[in-house]
Structures are given as C-alpha cells and as structure tokens.
Design a protein around this motif. Structure first.
Motif, PDB file in Angstrom:
ATOM      1  N   ASP A   1      25.579 -37.186   7.568  1.00 25.54           N
ATOM      2  CA  ASP A   1      25.767 -38.458   8.253  1.00 25.54           C
ATOM      3  C   ASP A   1      25.061 -39.594   7.508  1.00 25.54           C
ATOM      4  O   ASP A   1      25.638 -40.651   7.275  1.00 25.54           O
ATOM      5  N   ARG A   2      23.794 -39.378   7.160  1.00 24.77           N
ATOM      6  CA  ARG A   2      23.018 -40.387   6.439  1.00 24.77           C
ATOM      7  C   ARG A   2      22.086 -39.695   5.460  1.00 24.77           C
ATOM      8  O   ARG A   2      21.734 -38.517   5.622  1.00 24.77           O
TER       9      ARG A   2
ATOM     10  N   PHE B   1      18.303 -40.435   3.570  1.00 25.44           N
ATOM     11  CA  PHE B   1      17.101 -41.267   3.575  1.00 25.44           C
ATOM     12  C   PHE B   1      16.143 -40.791   2.492  1.00 25.44           C
ATOM     13  O   PHE B   1      16.128 -39.601   2.135  1.00 25.44           O
TER      14      PHE B   1
ATOM     15  N   SER C   1      20.648 -36.226   6.981  1.00 25.71           N
ATOM     16  CA  SER C   1      20.996 -36.135   8.389  1.00 25.71           C
ATOM     17  C   SER C   1      22.328 -35.401   8.500  1.00 25.71           C
ATOM     18  O   SER C   1      23.368 -35.903   8.066  1.00 25.71           O
TER      19      SER C   1
ATOM     20  N   ARG D   1      18.005 -32.972  10.950  1.00 25.86           N
ATOM     21  CA  ARG D   1      17.571 -33.680   9.737  1.00 25.86           C
ATOM     22  C   ARG D   1      16.909 -32.672   8.814  1.00 25.86           C
ATOM     23  O   ARG D   1      15.909 -32.033   9.179  1.00 25.86           O
TER      24      ARG D   1
ATOM     25  N   ARG E   1      23.513 -41.343  -1.519  1.00 28.95           N
ATOM     26  CA  ARG E   1      24.362 -41.884  -0.453  1.00 28.95           C
ATOM     27  C   ARG E   1      25.803 -42.061  -0.937  1.00 28.95           C
ATOM     28  O   ARG E   1      26.758 -41.791  -0.201  1.00 28.95           O
TER      29      ARG E   1
ATOM     30  N   GLU F   1      27.150 -38.965   1.561  1.00 26.67           N
ATOM     31  CA  GLU F   1      27.435 -39.398   2.919  1.00 26.67           C
ATOM     32  C   GLU F   1      28.913 -39.161   3.243  1.00 26.67           C
ATOM     33  O   GLU F   1      29.796 -39.651   2.535  1.00 26.67           O
TER      34      GLU F   1
END
Length: 575
Positions: free
Chosen positions: A24-25, A27, A37, A46, A79, A83
């Motif tokens: 999803d994400r 970080f 995530s 996570r 990302r 993602e």
C-alpha cells in the motif's frame, strides 16, 4: 541481540502468510530502516526491514515512527516500483541471513514485471536491494554497488542438520567458553543458539570446551535443526526481573535463568516486543546522555561568565578611591601647584587626617583632575551596579539549571527528555533537540504522569518544568494544587472524580497526591516530607518567571511518606 538464522526462519514463516497482499505504501523513517505497508481485504500489516549494521532485523511491527518531510531518494525509488505491487513469494535459503521478497508489479510503461527486494541481514554487512527479475538488474539499493545483483555467498560451516560429531569435536579444541567454540562450526548459529545447544547437551554454556562431549552436542544441534525444519516455533520475548525484554527467539530457550518468557502469538510479535523496547531504551539513554552533556556545557559557560562578572565587580569596587580623591582635590585645590604629578593631601574623613597620595595629570590643574576622578567614579558606579545585576542574573540562571538537572533525573521517557530539551532551547541555554524535520502533531494539554486515586479522583504529576507549566494552565479554580514545602519538585494537581456528592478532597486522595509530590521532589529521599496544598485559584505565576515557577497562598501543610502508595510502574525507559 542480532537475529540468527533460526529466528529469521520464524519471521519468514510469518511473512509467507501474507503472500498475495499488496504494497500500500513505502516509508523510510531513517537512513537504515524501511517499512512496507501490506494490505489485503480487511487486514493490514507493516513490515519493518531494519538495516542497521549492528542490529539487522525483519519483522512485522506495530510501531509508526515519524517520517522525514522529504523522503530519501531510495524511498522514492522503492515507491515507484513497489507501491501497488503484489507479494508473490518469499525466497529464503535455510540457515542463511538474507531474504528475497518477490513481487508482481508494473513498469512505468504499464508492463507487468517481477521484482525482487533482497534484504541482507548480515551483521556488519547489511543492505537492501531492489532488482528486476529474472536478469537481476538493480533498480535501487540502500548501499549502491554493481548494476547486476548477486545474493550473498553461503555462510561458512555445515548445516546444523548435517554437522558431524568430528566437526564439532574439532571446533571444541578452541579457547574460551564452549558456546563460543561452536559459533564458526555450525552455519547460522549465533550466540543464543550456541548457548542453547550446549545447555541442551547437558553442560554449562560457559564451561571449558574439553568438558563438553561432542556426541551429546551433536544430538542437541540436530534437535534444534529438526525443530526449525518442522516449524515447531515457540516465539517469546525473554524479560529480566524488571520486566524489560533482553532477547527474543522463536525456539523455547532453557538456558536463561532469571529471565521470564513472555510467549507471543507470532515470531514477529516477539521480535517487535523486543526491538521496540530495545530501541526505545537506547534512544532514551542516548538522548539522556546528550541532554546531560548539554546541561553540563551550559553550566560551564555560566560559571565562566560568573567568574568574569565577579572580576568586573571587584575592579569596580576598587575604584571607590576615585570619589575620595576628587573630593580632596576640590577641598585642597589651592595646595596643589600646576604641573604636579602627585599630590599628598590630608584625608579629613579619618581620625588624625592621614596623608593620601593622589596621582595627577600634570597637564591639568587640581579642579580639572577632580572632575576627571568624579567622572571615573561615576563610570565605576554604573559598572558596579550593572555587574551586580548581571551577577545576580547569572546566579539565578545557574540555580535554574540546577533545578532542571533534578527534573532530568525523574524523566522516564524520550518525550519527557524532549520536553526538558525544548524548555532549555526556548530559554536560550541549548540548541533545539535533533529530530526529523517537518510538521509535528499538536501537543496535548498535559504530557505528564496521570494516575487515579483510591477514591477515584484524578491525579496529575508534572515531572519537569514544562509539565509543571502545563498544570498551571489546565488547573481549574477548585482543583487542589500540591507541592513539597520549601524545595524544588513536581507540581501535583488533584481533580475530583465522578463522585461529586461526597466531601472533597477526601483524606485518602489528598494523602496519595501529597505522597507523589513528596516523591518527585528534592526531598524525595527523606522518609517524611512536608507538602503544601491549596486550591488552584490561589496559585499564580509571577511576571517574567521561568516555566513552572509559581507563588501561592492560603496553603495548608500535611506530613507524608515519600514512598507513594500510587507509585508509577518502573518499566524501562521508552518513547
């Protein structure tokens, strides 16, 4: 504790349960930590990939660390590719220290691609590399290297399930305790597994190698290998007598006397329990050391400043003769001939009028020299008054720093230390604390210790000047305010609970709050302490006072023990 191969196998088992989840994400809270995530219908997790050379780790985590305002280039690269990608499978060679996460993603042109995220969790040689499969073209790397990726070479030594008695016998010829002698003999074994193997063989892990029977040790190592291969995991965090996690593992460890095993549902839960506490304690100790060093530096600067101001004051005081000389020159001007360099004149202020030798400027007459000395005396007086005020101000600042130092000793969390640091930064004593840039979340009205009395009343304890200041702001007129009498310490606020019909404050709640005020004060080591209490309406902050400084009246005094009945839990320092 570094993550050994058996512990990593338990984590891999957890991650494989999330095959099919989408990223999803992405970080990157710090230079050596990446979070993915993962999401699937109705669930989210996570995944933490920690790449610190001294603390490599991989596990699901409940932590939500603050992210930098501007993501690093490596994070942006992850990302771009990950993602929206779907986790296909987890590549993990048994008893190794690296893991490959395979994803189905899309290129910038919309083509389907297979991606591999390789986490090298080897102490001292960590890395995280994103590659395009099957040609292993490197797309992004935490530590850039070649453009074509190759996984780390196999660890040395035979696999635990294949190690021979002869190999272990040869390893036991070394020096040091027995557990150390098998570290390089069995692949994937770290200190925890090595100690456990020696203990399961029936020997003290610290025993000399010559006392350990290779046959029994071989069976113990084989038993550990069989448990890992069969997935017979018993994840737990092992805590000391104060409840602080000191290590974790996926196998049931028997060689840890004095430790309490806290079983966890998954390997990741045990790992997250340990690493969260370990990192928070490390962060607390690091921030505490930095704050204490900054306080010591601030005190040294003020001490040097006070010495300089005292010297200025001493010099200004020595200039008191200027006025006397000016008055004598004015009174006896006719006795001083022009061009004289020194005049000896009687001091009529003293009995017998002894002679006073006065240096003169030969180019000036007596009255002109007198005017010079009057001016020098006036200047010296101004200097003396200013130096006196500055010296008093410096003394007050040193006293303030001393009080702050006492509040630092009561800090138990990184947040407590951060508040003290911010207070000192706002006062101009030290620089603002280091931390991620960006917008911070709004701070709550009160960040100190909150407890409930035995009668259900709310007790708030300010453990530093900033929290004391917060209590001054949030206090209601009818709240009871408490403070140890005549010594620096915590402000304590007692607020009525839901039962408004009884007489308030009750004796029990008042004594329990007073005990906390006594404990968190300079007198906290005394057996009995006098504590003042009054309604909050009678507490006010003087003009230009430091944070947390108040004056009060209409007080009453109680004598209580400094060991509170509502003592806060002594958990390890945490964030």
């Amino acid at each position: 504790m570094t993550m050994d191969a058996a512990a990593l196998a338990g984590i891999v088992f957890d991650v494989r349960q999330w095959t099919g989840a989408r990223v999803d994400r992405v970080f990157q809270p710090s230079a050596s930590e990446v979070h993915l995530s993962l999401r699937r219908p109705g669930q989210a997790q996570r995944l933490c990939l920690g790449l610190r050379p001294d603390l490599p780790r991989l596990h699901f985590t409940a932590a939500r660390p603050e992210n930098p305002a501007h993501p690093p280039a490596f994070c942006m690269g992850l990302r771009k590719w990950l993602e929206g990608a779907r986790l296909l499978r987890v590549e993990y060679p048994p008893w190794e220290r690296w893991v490959g996460l395979h994803f189905a993603g899309r290129s910038s042109l919309g083509d389907e691609v297979e991606l591999g995220l390789y986490a090298e969790l080897i102490p001292g040689a960590t890395n995280l590399v994103l590659v395009r499969l099957p040609n292993r073209q490197v797309l992004a790397a935490l530590k850039p290297g070649t453009t074509s990726y190759q996984p780390p070479p196999p660890l040395s030594g035979p696999l635990p399930g294949q190690v021979s008695e002869e190999a272990l016998a040869a390893g036991l010829q070394g020096e040091g305790p027995a557990w150390q002698c098998i570290l390089g003999t069995v692949r994937g074994f770290g200190p925890v597994l090595a100690r456990e193997a020696v203990y399961r063989a029936g020997f003290d892990p610290g025993a000399p190698p010559r006392l350990v029977e290779p046959a029994r040790l071989t069976r113990a190592v084989g038993g550990i290998a069989a448990e890992v291969a069969a997935g017979q995991f018993w994840p737990a965090a092992y805590c000391d007598g104060q409840g602080r996690p000191r290590l974790w593992h996926v196998l049931k460890l028997a060689h840890l006397p004095g430790h309490v095993a806290e079983a966890a549902e998954t390997a990741s839960a045990a790992a997250d329990r340990f690493y969260t506490a370990h990192l928070e304690e490390a962060a607390f100790r690091s921030r505490l050391s930095a704050l204490q060093g900054a306080l010591a530096s601030a005190r040294k600067r003020l001490e040097r400043k006070r010495l300089a101001q005292a010297a200025d004051l001493q010099r200004a005081g020595a200039a008191g003769d200027f006025r006397l000389w000016a008055e004598l020159l004015t009174a006896y001007a006719d006795r001083v001939p022009p061009g004289t360099a020194t005049a000896s004149l009687p001091n009529y202020y003293l009995p017998g009028s002894p002679e006073v030798s006065i240096p003169l400027d030969p180019a000036l007459n007596a009255r002109a020299n007198a005017r010079v000395y009057f001016d020098r005396h006036a200047k010296a007086e101004r200097t003396r008054r200013a130096a006196t005020k500055e010296l008093e101000r410096t003394g007050a600042e040193l006293e303030y720093l001393e009080r702050v130092s006492e509040t630092v000793e009561a800090c138990r969390t990184v947040q407590d230390l951060g508040e003290v640091w911010e207070e000192l930064g706002a006062a101009g004593f030290i620089r603002n604390p280091p931390g991620p840039a960006g917008t911070r979340a709004p701070k709550p009205d009160f960040t100190g210790l909150e407890l409930v009395s035995s009668r259900g009343d709310r007790i708030m304890v300010g453990k530093n000047h900033r929290q004391n200041e917060q209590l001054v702001r949030v206090a209601r007129p009818d709240d009871v305010w408490l403070h140890a009498r005549g010594v620096p310490g915590a402000h304590v606020l007692l607020r009525p609970g839901s039962d408004q019909g009884r007489e308030w404050p009750s004796r029990e709640s008042l004594e329990e709050a007073a005990e906390l005020a006594a404990h968190f004060s300079r007198a906290g080591k005394a057996r009995w302490v006098e504590v003042d209490w009054t309604r909050a309406r009678h507490v006010r902050r003087p003009r230009d006072a430091r944070p947390g400084q108040v004056i009060y009246d209409h007080q009453q005094t109680v004598r209580v023990s400094s060991v509170p009945r509502l003592f806060p839990s002594r958990n390890p320092p945490a964030g």
